[in-house]
Design a protein around this motif. Structure first.
Motif, PDB file in Angstrom:
ATOM      1  N   TYR A  67       0.872  -1.385  -0.039  1.00  0.00           N
ATOM      2  CA  TYR A  67      -0.015   0.014   0.077  1.00  0.00           C
ATOM      3  C   TYR A  67       0.883   1.177  -0.031  1.00  0.00           C
ATOM      4  O   TYR A  67       1.823   1.357   0.766  1.00  0.00           O
ATOM      5  CB  TYR A  67      -0.908   0.191   1.281  1.00  0.00           C
ATOM      6  CG  TYR A  67      -1.480   1.406   1.477  1.00  0.00           C
ATOM      7  CD1 TYR A  67      -2.850   1.579   0.561  1.00  0.00           C
ATOM      8  CD2 TYR A  67      -1.503   2.155   2.537  1.00  0.00           C
ATOM      9  CE1 TYR A  67      -3.337   2.748   0.655  1.00  0.00           C
ATOM     10  CE2 TYR A  67      -2.008   3.403   2.773  1.00  0.00           C
ATOM     11  CZ  TYR A  67      -3.188   3.698   1.743  1.00  0.00           C
ATOM     12  OH  TYR A  67      -3.883   4.671   1.994  1.00  0.00           O
ATOM     13  N   THR A  68       0.456   2.134  -0.902  1.00  0.00           N
ATOM     14  CA  THR A  68       0.951   3.547  -0.849  1.00  0.00           C
ATOM     15  C   THR A  68      -0.009   4.463  -1.150  1.00  0.00           C
ATOM     16  O   THR A  68      -0.885   4.128  -1.722  1.00  0.00           O
ATOM     17  CB  THR A  68       2.328   3.504  -1.985  1.00  0.00           C
ATOM     18  OG1 THR A  68       1.602   3.600  -3.273  1.00  0.00           O
ATOM     19  CG2 THR A  68       3.305   2.536  -1.860  1.00  0.00           C
ATOM     20  N   ASP A  70       0.359   6.481  -3.508  1.00  0.00           N
ATOM     21  CA  ASP A  70       0.431   6.743  -5.098  1.00  0.00           C
ATOM     22  C   ASP A  70      -0.913   6.029  -5.562  1.00  0.00           C
ATOM     23  O   ASP A  70      -1.341   6.756  -6.565  1.00  0.00           O
ATOM     24  CB  ASP A  70       1.547   5.999  -5.690  1.00  0.00           C
ATOM     25  CG  ASP A  70       2.976   6.812  -5.372  1.00  0.00           C
ATOM     26  OD1 ASP A  70       2.966   7.989  -5.130  1.00  0.00           O
ATOM     27  OD2 ASP A  70       3.927   6.158  -5.608  1.00  0.00           O
ATOM     28  N   ASP A 190      -1.779   1.629   9.179  1.00  0.00           N
ATOM     29  CA  ASP A 190      -0.943   1.898   7.586  1.00  0.00           C
ATOM     30  C   ASP A 190      -0.787   3.433   7.281  1.00  0.00           C
ATOM     31  O   ASP A 190       0.290   3.773   6.824  1.00  0.00           O
ATOM     32  CB  ASP A 190      -1.636   0.980   6.672  1.00  0.00           C
ATOM     33  CG  ASP A 190      -1.192  -0.515   6.859  1.00  0.00           C
ATOM     34  OD1 ASP A 190      -0.460  -0.763   7.491  1.00  0.00           O
ATOM     35  OD2 ASP A 190      -1.951  -1.278   6.134  1.00  0.00           O
ATOM     36  N   GLU A 191      -1.838   3.973   7.171  1.00  0.00           N
ATOM     37  CA  GLU A 191      -1.911   5.440   6.704  1.00  0.00           C
ATOM     38  C   GLU A 191      -1.152   6.312   7.662  1.00  0.00           C
ATOM     39  O   GLU A 191      -0.372   7.309   7.182  1.00  0.00           O
ATOM     40  CB  GLU A 191      -3.163   5.891   6.640  1.00  0.00           C
ATOM     41  CG  GLU A 191      -4.111   5.252   5.361  1.00  0.00           C
ATOM     42  CD  GLU A 191      -5.280   5.900   5.268  1.00  0.00           C
ATOM     43  OE1 GLU A 191      -5.881   6.869   5.931  1.00  0.00           O
ATOM     44  OE2 GLU A 191      -6.257   5.273   4.141  1.00  0.00           O
ATOM     45  N   LEU A 194       2.633   6.085   6.929  1.00  0.00           N
ATOM     46  CA  LEU A 194       2.775   6.703   5.701  1.00  0.00           C
ATOM     47  C   LEU A 194       2.967   8.229   6.005  1.00  0.00           C
ATOM     48  O   LEU A 194       3.863   8.798   5.510  1.00  0.00           O
ATOM     49  CB  LEU A 194       1.882   6.521   4.523  1.00  0.00           C
ATOM     50  CG  LEU A 194       2.022   4.984   4.011  1.00  0.00           C
ATOM     51  CD1 LEU A 194       0.967   4.680   2.748  1.00  0.00           C
ATOM     52  CD2 LEU A 194       3.419   4.897   3.212  1.00  0.00           C
TER      53      LEU A 194
END
Length: 279
Positions: A67-68, A70, A190-191, A194
């Motif tokens: 997950y990114t 982008d 996860d977010e 990031l």
């Protein structure tokens, strides 16, 4: 409801309401578009508001791995191309996605609310390793308690003993919104990871030429104020402001004073670049 085909062939469901110039909302982490329907309805007499669930939530396709952000920017590009909209709202983690998109996409007006953008370490991240470990161990109430206190640094509840906060989260997880946020907590972590990894100086965003409103809640964490003020000084067409009486969920509650600030911003013509007419 319309369907938007993304650049990797996935399908996004587009939920639109209202009439007038288009606004696309990039929602925050830990929730679905359902909590933004009041905000959309409040603007629907003047704008067409487009909501879509980001991947892994509601009626959205699964996230691509690894997950990114982008893929999030790519999905937003597909939605903007489909709708023809040049106006974007970003909330919380969606604010970072929208700001990143403004470096690459033809966004004219960008309104951010409590955007989770870390400027020179402004976003708190020390809680993340323990919260991720708790989630990996299957202890959802502990993971949520650590996350809530780590993000909501301004709240008195964040300073309660951890055992008390875990009990509170266990009760919260029994509510409909608590179950939703619990189910989505892995994505929130996860977010957040990031967001912390994207930390840097404000001038890294100086290439954003869109007209930008950096709004935050007057009753929210102060690190949003710090980041917004730094960004307002670094971006060529940006201003920061606080919405009195609003917390992090202010955009979801859509009080009149917040809605009118956003409506006025999106109704204001964009200052033309050299040789271009006002938009």
């Amino acid at each position: 409801m319309e369907r938007v085909t993304t650049f990797d062939g996935a399908t996004i469901a587009l939920h639109s309401t209202g009439t007038g110039p288009g606004i696309v909302v990039v929602h925050g982490g830990g929730v679905t578009i359902d909590v933004y329907r009041r905000f959309a309805a409040a603007l629907a007499d003047r704008f067409t508001v487009h909501l879509y669930n980001r991947r892994g939530r509601g009626d959205a396709p699964a996230r691509a791995l690894p997950y990114t952000f982008d893929q999030e920017v790519s999905d937003l590009a597909a939605v903007l191309a489909h709708t023809g909209a040049g106006n974007v709202v970003g909330h919380s983690a969606g604010g970072l996605i929208a700001l990143d998109a403004a470096l690459r996409l033809p966004i004219q007006r960008l309104a951010l609310y409590d955007a989770a953008i870390s400027i020179d370490g402004s976003f708190p991240a020390s809680w993340l390793p323990a919260a991720r470990a708790a989630a990996a161990a299957g202890d959802l109430p502990l993971a949520m308690a650590l996350t809530a206190a780590g993000i909501n640094t301004h709240q008195a509840a964040a300073r309660l003993p951890l055992a008390v906060r875990v009990v509170m989260c266990r009760l919260f997880l029994r509510t409909p919104i608590g179950r939703m946020m619990g189910d989505l907590l892995p994505m929130t972590l996860d977010e957040s990871t990031l967001i912390a990894a994207a930390d840097g100086p404000a001038d890294r965003w100086a290439g954003v030429t869109a007209s930008v409103l950096l709004a935050c809640g007057g009753r929210g964490p102060r690190y949003y104020v710090t980041a917004d003020d730094a960004l307002a000084a670094a971006l060529p067409n940006a201003r920061s402001m606080q919405i009195p009486g609003s917390a992090h969920d202010g955009i979801n509650r859509a009080p009149d004073n917040l809605v009118e600030v956003f409506a006025e911003f999106f109704a204001t013509p964009v200052a033309p670049r050299s040789g271009e007419p006002a938009r």
